[in-house]
Design a protein around this motif. Structure first.
Motif, mmCIF file in Angstrom:
data_model
loop_
_atom_site.group_PDB
_atom_site.id
_atom_site.type_symbol
_atom_site.label_atom_id
_atom_site.label_comp_id
_atom_site.label_asym_id
_atom_site.label_seq_id
_atom_site.Cartn_x
_atom_site.Cartn_y
_atom_site.Cartn_z
ATOM 1 N N HIS A 186 0.858 -1.178 0.000
ATOM 2 C CA HIS A 186 0.000 0.000 0.000
ATOM 3 C C HIS A 186 0.895 1.230 0.000
ATOM 4 O O HIS A 186 1.761 1.373 0.875
ATOM 5 N N ASP A 187 0.660 2.103 -0.973
ATOM 6 C CA ASP A 187 1.496 3.289 -1.125
ATOM 7 C C ASP A 187 2.959 2.839 -1.229
ATOM 8 O O ASP A 187 3.326 2.155 -2.158
ATOM 9 N N GLN A 188 3.806 3.160 -0.271
ATOM 10 C CA GLN A 188 5.210 2.755 -0.318
ATOM 11 C C GLN A 188 5.543 1.731 0.757
ATOM 12 O O GLN A 188 6.714 1.497 1.056
ATOM 13 N N SER A 189 4.538 1.092 1.318
ATOM 14 C CA SER A 189 4.733 0.162 2.423
ATOM 15 C C SER A 189 4.451 -1.271 1.999
ATOM 16 O O SER A 189 3.461 -1.543 1.311
ATOM 17 N N LEU A 190 5.332 -2.176 2.410
ATOM 18 C CA LEU A 190 5.090 -3.611 2.290
ATOM 19 C C LEU A 190 4.449 -4.069 3.589
ATOM 20 O O LEU A 190 5.028 -3.896 4.672
ATOM 21 N N LEU A 191 3.253 -4.655 3.497
ATOM 22 C CA LEU A 191 2.506 -5.062 4.674
ATOM 23 C C LEU A 191 2.403 -6.577 4.704
ATOM 24 O O LEU A 191 2.254 -7.229 3.666
ATOM 25 N N HIS A 192 2.460 -7.140 5.898
ATOM 26 C CA HIS A 192 2.506 -8.598 6.047
ATOM 27 C C HIS A 192 1.692 -9.006 7.271
ATOM 28 O O HIS A 192 1.992 -8.574 8.392
#
Length: 393
Positions: A186-192
């Motif tokens: 999302h946007d510039q974030s890697l989410l886990h």
């Protein structure tokens, strides 16, 4: 007005043609005019089986930028039966941030939500199928990956089996478990999102919807720990009974605790001269934290003086952990349970622990802002250990 047959034929041909042109325009708009959804993950597949053999994040942020600042911390709110045990915005008990929120359910399951910048990185790679790649220390086996689309979001979903180690009545048991998770950008974030149980895809996608991208959190700066003198603490084995009937065992090692005031240039206690019968063969310094001296006698036995500023663990396995080889094994499980395996003593009026078994004779004590240990492969009595320790100044 009367329409001639010729004109009727022209109208009959023209109207269907116009319908076809309009329909084609709608299809063209639907196919091309909507734009292609962004795909932050690079995926390679086996051309024969179509199975994923490689998965990586293409990268939205360069590594240097990511290392200089924390990512934005979005708010994740699972259902009320999950209890947060650690927040990504607060330092852990060890004093560092790990960018992960941890949650626990009543049945002992763990759910984690990790936020980081979307830098170029490999999630999984099958080097057998792609031999031109070097070996990767990848977290995931691509055999358990699948790519799904959740709206316009590309999602990497996995269910990977693993072997967990549990202890029941002191017996070590291997338990087959499953780790489930989803990655997305999302946007510039890697989410886990990850759970240490088998979870269906729909549940993982539902958890994704519970991430609030508009409610950002700020990191909590750790408070300075108050100055506290060092104290010796005994080790133990703690057994916790889980709700499902299993027992979980954890250990606390012998240690010193506290937060003494340490000068910028601390003076490390040492032997003013080699103890009688021993020859100094090496020193190791990592000032202002560590000072180590190694001695040997004419029989090849080893004596080591270990001085650490501040708190530290005692009677640990030192083999191979320093530049100077020290073949000292740590305390075993049975000794940690048996409180009589370590005796209380004093060294120059300071509290001390004495630990003697068939492999090692050792004494640990505190002196001001220092935690000290003398460890020896030669059989020594408590009195001999105290006499040696009291020569350290």
């Amino acid at each position: 007005m009367t329409i001639s047959k010729k004109r009727k034929r022209i109208l009959c041909i023209t109207i269907p043609a116009a319908v076809i042109v309009i329909a084609a325009g709608v299809v063209f708009w639907l196919v091309l005019g909507q734009g292609k959804s962004y795909q932050p993950f690079e995926i390679w597949r086996n051309p024969d089986s179509n199975a994923i053999v490689y998965c990586a994040v293409k990268g939205e942020v360069d590594s240097q930028t990511a290392s200089e600042q924390p990512p934005p911390f979005y708010t994740f709110t699972p259902s009320s039966d999950w209890t947060m045990t650690q927040s990504a915005t607060e330092p852990s008990e060890y004093g560092y941030y790990d960018n992960t929120d941890y949650y626990q359910s009543p049945d002992g399951a763990t759910l984690s939500f990790t936020q980081s910048f979307a830098t170029s990185q490999i999630l999984a790679a099958n080097t057998d199928s792609q031999p031109q790649f070097p070996s990767y220390n990848s977290y995931l086996d691509p055999a358990y990956l699948s790519e799904v689309w959740f709206g316009n979001t590309q999602v990497i979903y996995y269910q990977e089996p693993y072997t967990d180690i549990v202890f029941e009545n002191e017996e070590r048991i291997e338990v087959d478990s499953t780790n489930t998770g989803v990655y997305w950008v999302h946007d510039q974030s890697l989410l886990h999102l990850s759970c240490d149980q088998a979870v269906e895809l729909n549940q993982m996608l539902e958890w994704m919807t519970q991430v609030d991208y508009n409610n950002l959190r700020q990191r909590v700066e750790p408070e300075e720990e108050p100055i506290q003198p060092l104290e010796l603490e005994r080790g133990s084995v703690q057994v916790t009974e889980m709700e499902d009937g299993r027992t979980m065992s954890s250990v606390e090692y012998y240690r010193s605790e506290g937060n003494p005031e340490i000068p910028d240039n601390p003076v490390m206690p040492t032997f003013p001269q080699a103890p009688e019968g021993w020859i100094l063969v090496g020193k190791e310094d990592d000032l202002p934290i560590l000072h180590l001296e190694k001695y040997v006698d004419d029989q090849g036995e080893i004596l080591a003086l270990d001085c650490t500023t501040g708190a530290g663990e005692l009677f640990q396995n030192d083999a191979g952990t320093t530049k100077l080889y020290l073949p000292f094994s740590g305390m075993g499980w049975a000794e940690l349970e048996d409180q009589s395996s370590v005796q209380d003593a004093t060294v120059n009026g300071n509290p001390a622990f004495v630990h003697i078994n068939q492999d090692v004779s050792e004494i640990a004590w505190i002196d001001g802002y220092c935690t000290l240990q003398l460890r020896c492969t030669k059989p020594l009595s408590e009195e001999e250990l105290i006499a040696l320790a009291e020569q350290v100044s």
